[in-house]
Design a protein around this motif. Structure first.
Motif, PDB file in Angstrom:
ATOM      1  N   VAL A 143       0.831  -1.231  -0.036  1.00 39.76           N
ATOM      2  CA  VAL A 143      -0.104  -0.015  -0.034  1.00 39.76           C
ATOM      3  C   VAL A 143       0.803   1.168  -0.121  1.00 39.76           C
ATOM      4  O   VAL A 143       1.839   1.521   0.890  1.00 39.76           O
ATOM      5  N   ARG A 144       0.881   2.048  -1.116  1.00 32.50           N
ATOM      6  CA  ARG A 144       1.689   3.341  -1.147  1.00 32.50           C
ATOM      7  C   ARG A 144       0.819   4.475  -0.580  1.00 32.50           C
ATOM      8  O   ARG A 144      -0.340   4.610  -0.845  1.00 32.50           O
ATOM      9  N   ILE A 145       1.395   4.968   0.505  1.00 33.56           N
ATOM     10  CA  ILE A 145       0.917   6.053   1.033  1.00 33.56           C
ATOM     11  C   ILE A 145       1.764   7.466   0.974  1.00 33.56           C
ATOM     12  O   ILE A 145       1.533   8.371   1.639  1.00 33.56           O
ATOM     13  N   GLY A 146       2.440   7.548  -0.199  1.00 34.42           N
ATOM     14  CA  GLY A 146       3.190   8.733  -0.521  1.00 34.42           C
ATOM     15  C   GLY A 146       2.279  10.002  -0.820  1.00 34.42           C
ATOM     16  O   GLY A 146       3.155  10.796  -0.630  1.00 34.42           O
ATOM     17  N   SER A 147       1.094   9.808  -0.831  1.00 38.70           N
ATOM     18  CA  SER A 147       0.142  10.921  -1.317  1.00 38.70           C
ATOM     19  C   SER A 147      -0.760  11.242  -0.347  1.00 38.70           C
ATOM     20  O   SER A 147      -1.777  12.124  -0.683  1.00 38.70           O
ATOM     21  N   LEU A 148      -0.629  10.633   0.956  1.00 37.71           N
ATOM     22  CA  LEU A 148      -1.744  10.726   1.921  1.00 37.71           C
ATOM     23  C   LEU A 148      -1.433  11.896   2.783  1.00 37.71           C
ATOM     24  O   LEU A 148      -0.511  12.205   3.462  1.00 37.71           O
ATOM     25  N   GLN A 149      -2.319  12.798   2.804  1.00 34.94           N
ATOM     26  CA  GLN A 149      -2.218  14.080   3.283  1.00 34.94           C
ATOM     27  C   GLN A 149      -2.903  14.077   4.926  1.00 34.94           C
ATOM     28  O   GLN A 149      -3.597  13.184   5.209  1.00 34.94           O
ATOM     29  N   LEU A 150      -2.868  15.072   5.697  1.00 36.72           N
ATOM     30  CA  LEU A 150      -3.374  15.149   6.985  1.00 36.72           C
ATOM     31  C   LEU A 150      -4.870  15.055   6.887  1.00 36.72           C
ATOM     32  O   LEU A 150      -5.590  15.764   6.192  1.00 36.72           O
ATOM     33  N   GLY A 151      -5.281  14.172   7.723  1.00 41.66           N
ATOM     34  CA  GLY A 151      -7.043  13.983   7.464  1.00 41.66           C
ATOM     35  C   GLY A 151      -7.482  12.934   6.873  1.00 41.66           C
ATOM     36  O   GLY A 151      -8.611  12.515   6.609  1.00 41.66           O
ATOM     37  N   GLU A 152      -6.577  12.474   5.594  1.00 39.71           N
ATOM     38  CA  GLU A 152      -7.039  11.657   4.794  1.00 39.71           C
ATOM     39  C   GLU A 152      -6.940  10.355   4.997  1.00 39.71           C
ATOM     40  O   GLU A 152      -5.976   9.820   5.951  1.00 39.71           O
ATOM     41  N   SER A 153      -7.569   9.351   4.424  1.00 45.52           N
ATOM     42  CA  SER A 153      -7.599   8.045   4.561  1.00 45.52           C
ATOM     43  C   SER A 153      -7.633   7.057   3.287  1.00 45.52           C
ATOM     44  O   SER A 153      -7.782   7.729   2.246  1.00 45.52           O
ATOM     45  N   LEU A 154      -7.020   5.922   3.676  1.00 39.51           N
ATOM     46  CA  LEU A 154      -6.973   4.949   2.148  1.00 39.51           C
ATOM     47  C   LEU A 154      -7.721   3.869   2.545  1.00 39.51           C
ATOM     48  O   LEU A 154      -7.814   3.088   3.672  1.00 39.51           O
ATOM     49  N   HIS A 155      -8.845   3.567   1.634  1.00 36.75           N
ATOM     50  CA  HIS A 155      -9.761   2.354   1.838  1.00 36.75           C
ATOM     51  C   HIS A 155      -9.234   1.099   0.932  1.00 36.75           C
ATOM     52  O   HIS A 155      -8.507   1.329   0.168  1.00 36.75           O
ATOM     53  N   VAL A 156     -10.038   0.213   1.437  1.00 37.59           N
ATOM     54  CA  VAL A 156      -9.673  -1.123   0.596  1.00 37.59           C
ATOM     55  C   VAL A 156      -9.980  -0.804  -0.772  1.00 37.59           C
ATOM     56  O   VAL A 156      -9.477  -1.585  -1.770  1.00 37.59           O
ATOM     57  N   ASN A 157     -11.127  -0.270  -1.230  1.00 37.28           N
ATOM     58  CA  ASN A 157     -11.471  -0.183  -2.557  1.00 37.28           C
ATOM     59  C   ASN A 157     -10.389   0.959  -3.503  1.00 37.28           C
ATOM     60  O   ASN A 157     -10.588   1.041  -4.634  1.00 37.28           O
ATOM     61  N   GLU A 158      -9.539   1.437  -2.688  1.00 43.02           N
ATOM     62  CA  GLU A 158      -8.533   2.271  -3.188  1.00 43.02           C
ATOM     63  C   GLU A 158      -7.031   1.460  -3.466  1.00 43.02           C
ATOM     64  O   GLU A 158      -6.174   2.201  -4.156  1.00 43.02           O
ATOM     65  N   LEU A 159      -7.253   0.331  -3.168  1.00 41.54           N
ATOM     66  CA  LEU A 159      -5.928  -0.445  -3.592  1.00 41.54           C
ATOM     67  C   LEU A 159      -5.563  -0.413  -5.202  1.00 41.54           C
ATOM     68  O   LEU A 159      -6.552  -0.847  -5.920  1.00 41.54           O
ATOM     69  N   THR A 160      -4.563  -0.107  -5.320  1.00 42.87           N
ATOM     70  CA  THR A 160      -4.111  -0.219  -6.941  1.00 42.87           C
ATOM     71  C   THR A 160      -3.221  -1.456  -7.250  1.00 42.87           C
ATOM     72  O   THR A 160      -3.203  -1.941  -8.527  1.00 42.87           O
ATOM     73  N   GLU A 161      -2.254  -1.731  -6.508  1.00 47.17           N
ATOM     74  CA  GLU A 161      -1.378  -2.774  -6.751  1.00 47.17           C
ATOM     75  C   GLU A 161      -1.603  -4.203  -6.361  1.00 47.17           C
ATOM     76  O   GLU A 161      -1.043  -4.755  -5.418  1.00 47.17           O
ATOM     77  N   LEU A 162      -2.770  -4.469  -6.798  1.00 45.87           N
ATOM     78  CA  LEU A 162      -3.082  -5.903  -6.512  1.00 45.87           C
ATOM     79  C   LEU A 162      -2.635  -6.963  -7.451  1.00 45.87           C
ATOM     80  O   LEU A 162      -2.942  -6.514  -8.699  1.00 45.87           O
ATOM     81  N   PRO A 163      -2.339  -8.049  -7.263  1.00 45.42           N
ATOM     82  CA  PRO A 163      -1.781  -9.217  -8.250  1.00 45.42           C
ATOM     83  C   PRO A 163      -2.971  -9.609  -8.888  1.00 45.42           C
ATOM     84  O   PRO A 163      -4.240  -9.701  -8.556  1.00 45.42           O
ATOM     85  N   ALA A 164      -2.898 -10.002 -10.135  1.00 48.54           N
ATOM     86  CA  ALA A 164      -3.819 -10.564 -11.046  1.00 48.54           C
ATOM     87  C   ALA A 164      -4.333 -12.101 -10.724  1.00 48.54           C
ATOM     88  O   ALA A 164      -3.852 -12.408 -10.042  1.00 48.54           O
ATOM     89  N   GLY A 165      -5.827 -11.741 -10.873  1.00 48.00           N
ATOM     90  CA  GLY A 165      -6.513 -13.002 -10.386  1.00 48.00           C
ATOM     91  C   GLY A 165      -6.887 -13.025  -8.709  1.00 48.00           C
ATOM     92  O   GLY A 165      -7.283 -13.963  -8.198  1.00 48.00           O
TER      93      GLY A 165
END
Lengths: 139, 206
Positions: free
Chosen positions: B143-165
């Protein structure tokens, strides 16, 4: 203000004995690093508060978060000074958390391993039980 | 990605807590194999093999038991109080082509700008439940958190680097990482909380 229950079923408790190891609350759950007891004992509410202040001062501004995993829910009674024996059990004097070997007392989320170790080192000096630092198991 | 290794186990004839305790004192770890609607099999393994297996990072293994080969997945590991010794292992029979549900650890990558601005990095979710082929279980989900600002959250549906299948089974709106504002230094005092240890009311006579 030190931790204590808001309401209890019975105000005065028997002292009891601490037997065996912790079978619950013995793993790091919330953070990455934990402070685990290796001895049995009673940790008073005042001690927990002192530990919290010591840890909070150390981790302030580092982006780390402290979790307290124990709660003082057992009352300890005491007799007033210069009182003769008898006249029944004393009034509740303070509250303690019962700690068994293996109980995780505090956790830290965020920050580095070295920072957590230094923080727990300050906390450990205030505790009446021997402790060791543990990490969240991978996977 | 999981690599399949071959391990050796023996059939365990002594069953029960007393027999298992004796085995552990001899450096042997009791285990069980179940699944695929077959009879559960009690087995035992050497403790050093078990520790090597756990630290290998793999989850699927070829287990050789009395000249028969079983492909198994580590379903559960019981540790002692101090997480030093393995008390028991549960193995699940799997097929290479079978899709299994597993918990995969989350690995955070990068530094969140919000944390540098004084925020507190909170990670409520350390593992994600996924469904994938038994031979394609990833070691972790990055999970890349390099763009997470103060007060922001990262949810499960925002995951981008998921393996195929791979299918994520955890709720989509679950928060994985959150950058919280730092709590004020002075904590508010609760008015209804008793000040004196003797003032805590009892709900029963005693």
């Amino acid at each position: 203000m030190a931790l204590m229950p808001k309401r209890v079923k019975y105000r005065k408790r028997q002292r009891g004995r601490i037997k065996g190891n912790a079978t619950r609350g013995n793993t790091v759950v919330f953070g990455e690093f934990g402070l685990q007891s290796t001895q049995a004992g009673h940790v008073t509410a005042t001690t927990i508060e002192a530990c919290r202040i010591a840890a909070a001062q150390y981790i302030r501004g580092t982006g780390a978060k402290l979790y307290i995993r124990i709660f003082p829910d057992k009352s300890v009674t005491a007799r007033p000074l210069e009182t003769r024996m008898g006249k029944g059990k004393g009034e509740p004097d303070h509250w303690v958390a019962v700690v068994k070997p293996g109980t995780v007392l505090f956790e830290i989320a965020g920050g580095t391993h070295d920072a957590a170790r230094d923080c727990f080192n300050r906390v450990a000096h205030k505790l009446p039980v021997r402790v060791r630092m543990v990490e969240r198991p991978a996977g | 990605m999981s690599t399949i290794e071959k391990l050796t186990a023996a059939v365990r004839s002594s069953i029960g807590s007393t027999a298992s305790r004796r085995l552990r004192s001899e450096g042997i770890v009791p285990a069980n194999i179940y699944g695929h609607k077959q009879t559960p099999q009690a087995v035992q393994m050497q403790a050093d093999i078990v520790h090597a297996m756990i630290h290998s990072g793999s989850k699927v293994f070829d287990l050789e038991i009395d000249n028969s080969l079983e492909k198994v997945l580590i379903k559960d590991i019981q540790w002692d109080t101090f997480s030093k010794h393995v008390m028991h292992i549960d193995f699940l029979r799997v097929d290479p082509t079978e899709r299994v549900k597993v918990e995969v650890p989350v690995t955070l990558r990068g530094t969140a700008p919000g944390a540098l601005q004084g925020g507190i990095l909170e990670q409520p979710m350390h593992t994600i439940e996924v469904e994938c082929l038994a031979v394609e279980i990833p070691e972790s989900i990055t999970v890349r958190i390099g763009s997470l600002q103060l007060g922001e959250s990262l949810h499960v549906n925002e995951l981008t680097e998921l393996p195929a299948g791979l299918t994520v089974l955890s709720p989509e709106d679950s928060v994985i990482v959150h950058i919280a504002h730092e709590a004020p230094a002075v904590e508010p005092v609760e008015e209804d909380a008793p000040e004196d240890p003797a003032d805590v009311p009892a709900t029963a006579e005693g």
